[in-house]
Motif scaffolding. Structure first.
Motif: not given
Length: 578
Positions: A453-456, A485-492
């Motif tokens: 959802q975030m990448v899209n 939290h850390n994984i989503t921040m890195v991907v973002k």
């Protein structure tokens, strides 16, 4: 000791006694014969076992009963000897513990053949002893049929020695008794490369074969010691009898020996090698032998025997014995092991139940704390969503409605548009925070869905095409809030870098789960960059790697100018045991 009077003697007396007087006389004679037999029996030699000492403590001896040594007997000593008041004790005693050994023991008595060295002045300067003890191989208790054992000894003549002499002696321990026979004695000497020279031969080998007695003068040897008569010349062998020197020591307080006469002692050369050879037979004991010790015995039955023997080592019929046994220790008994098995089983079961109970208790406390923590996280998430989210949404709506006012100046309208954009960004940030805090999303499935959802959303805003390849992620695999939290921040951060700097038209994100490893790859078809030219700080790569290291993961980047960039995140996530 039981005494038996032959009944035939009493019957003969009864036939002789035909009247009252003769009958009384016969009865008196029978009583007198009985008393004489008892007295004669008391005069015979008797051996007795005086005491048995176990672990330093004397054990009571009871006739006809086995002696229990106990299962903890570490040392055992027997004391024995002639019975008290015996006027004719046996010359030698032997003992053996049957069930433990087959060898008879007879003390430490020994005799010896010695070579003595003298200087030119006639002073003795050295002596080499060759001891004998026990019984020789082939000894059968007689001088005529016992086999001779050959012996050969080599020795070096000491410095200053001028002559060598030979002595056959029983001067070992004073209580040594027994018989020692030496025949065919010979001595030779060799020096350097020269051939050996015969220095001494047995005098009996040089005499004519005869049964006539031989005196000391004929043989060139003399008797010596404190009891001269115990040194004898004996005839040994049955078919071809030969004469030999013998010591027949039957005195526990004296000794005897045969010694070569001084003028017959041959000269020797210092440093030369002497070879002394002879044939011997012997049976030697210790007249003072009265005790013997044994180490710890194995469980079982034993019999300790003491017998008397004569000068030649033949049993004289006197014997004493005691039966004894060592019980098995209680710790090797079947009942003990049965009891121990029950106790150990009960202890294992009890310990296991206790450990399980403690573990369950710890898990319950852990679950209770975790539930309390998750409840608090859920409350915070709801508060952020319901309170702050509503307020920020209200700000966005008010700023949007105000834009429809025609009286607003361009400056005010621009400020309201900025407030509207900031409010929307704030709402997005609030929802990201709510998602990270909410314990309902602490699993791999929720993480994968959120990343898609975030990448899209990020790609839609910039008209960048994105492809999402996500394998099936298990819902039951728990992922902590910090990790998510850390994984989503890195991907973002990776997506933002691609959109801002890579000049891409497409972004591909692959998410896989295999062997407890979460693997996330973000690839683009952009311009790439040189990883070694200092632009890492521009792309925030250091911060991305640090975030992954903080949660035990790894971040790697593959890129080169003109070929795009691939960011790979790997994280080991073990299934929860709770």
């Amino acid at each position: 000791m039981s005494i038996t009077i032959p009944l035939q003697s009493f019957f003969n007396l009864s036939r002789w006694a035909r009247g009252p007087m003769r009958a009384g006389l016969a009865l008196w004679l029978f009583v007198w014969l009985s008393m004489s037999a008892v007295h004669a029996a008391q005069a015979t030699n008797v051996i007795e076992i005086k005491s048995v000492v176990v672990n330093g403590k004397s054990m009571p001896l009871r006739e006809g009963r086995k002696l229990n040594l106990g299962s903890t007997a570490k040392s055992l000593t027997f004391y024995f000897g002639p019975a008290h008041g015996d006027n004719h004790p046996p010359l030698r005693l032997r003992c053996r513990l049957e069930g433990y050994e087959s060898k008879w023991h007879e003390g430490d008595g020994f005799m010896f053949l010695a070579v003595r060295f003298f200087n030119a002045a006639g002073d003795q300067i050295d002596q080499k002893n060759f001891q004998v003890t026990g019984e020789s191989a082939g000894w059968d208790g007689t001088l005529k049929s016992a086999a001779l054992a050959h012996r050969r000894e080599t020795l070096v003549v000491p410095p200053n020695a001028a002559r060598a002499s030979v002595v056959i002696s029983s001067a070992g321990p004073p209580s040594t008794v027994g018989t020692y026979v030496v025949a065919n004695l010979a001595m030779s000497e060799s020096s350097g490369n020269s051939s050996s020279t015969i220095l001494l031969q047995s005098p009996f080998d040089q005499l004519p074969k005869s049964n006539m007695p031989v005196n000391d003068t004929q043989v060139g040897w003399i008797r010596d010691g404190t009891h001269l008569s115990m040194a004898k010349i004996v005839q040994i062998g049955r078919d071809l009898p030969v004469k030999a020197f013998a010591i027949e020591d039957n005195d526990t307080f004296a000794h005897a020996e045969w010694r070569l006469l001084g003028q017959s002692a041959p000269p020797v050369t210092p440093g030369g090698h002497l070879v002394v050879e002879w044939n011997e037979m012997f049976s030697i004991g210790d007249g003072g032998f009265n005790a013997i010790g044994y180490p710890e015995l194995k469980p079982g039955g034993y019999r300790f025997r003491v017998i008397g023997v004569d000068l030649l080592g033949n049993p004289d019929g006197m014997e004493a014995a005691v039966d004894l046994f060592v019980p098995r220790p209680f710790w090797v008994q079947p009942w003990f092991w049965g009891t121990m098995l029950v106790l150990v089983t009960a202890a294992i079961v009890g310990s296991g139940r206790y450990l399980v109970w403690r573990r369950i208790k710890r898990e319950m406390v852990k679950l209770k704390n975790q539930q309390a923590l998750e409840s608090e996280r859920l409350r915070i998430a709801h508060d952020i969503h319901d309170d702050l989210g509503a307020r920020v949404t209200q700000i966005t709506m008010v700023s949007a409605m105000s834009l429809h006012d025609p009286t607003l100046s361009e400056k005010t309208r621009e400020d309201l548009n900025q407030i509207k954009r900031m409010s929307r960004d704030l709402v997005t940030a609030l929802y990201e925070t709510v998602w990270a805090v909410n314990p309902e999303y602490d699993n791999l499935d929720a993480l994968g869905s959120y990343l898609c959802q975030m990448v899209n959303q990020q790609c839609d805003r910039t008209q960048v095409h994105c492809r999402l390849n996500v394998s099936e992620l298990p819902h039951e695999i728990q992922v902590s809030s910090q990790t998510r939290h850390n994984i989503t921040m890195v991907v973002k951060e990776a997506i933002n870098n691609v959109i801002k700097h890579a000049k891409v038209s497409e972004v591909v994100m692959n998410v896989t789960w295999k062997d407890n490893v979460l693997d996330i790859t973000i690839e683009d078809n952009g311009c790439g960059f040189d990883a070694h030219n200092g632009q890492n700080g521009h792309y925030g790569l250091t911060n991305m790697k640090k975030r992954m290291q903080n949660i035990g993961g790894n971040c790697s980047i593959e890129t080169r100018p003109g070929s795009g960039t691939a960011v790979r995140l790997q994280m080991l996530i073990k299934p929860s045991t709770t």
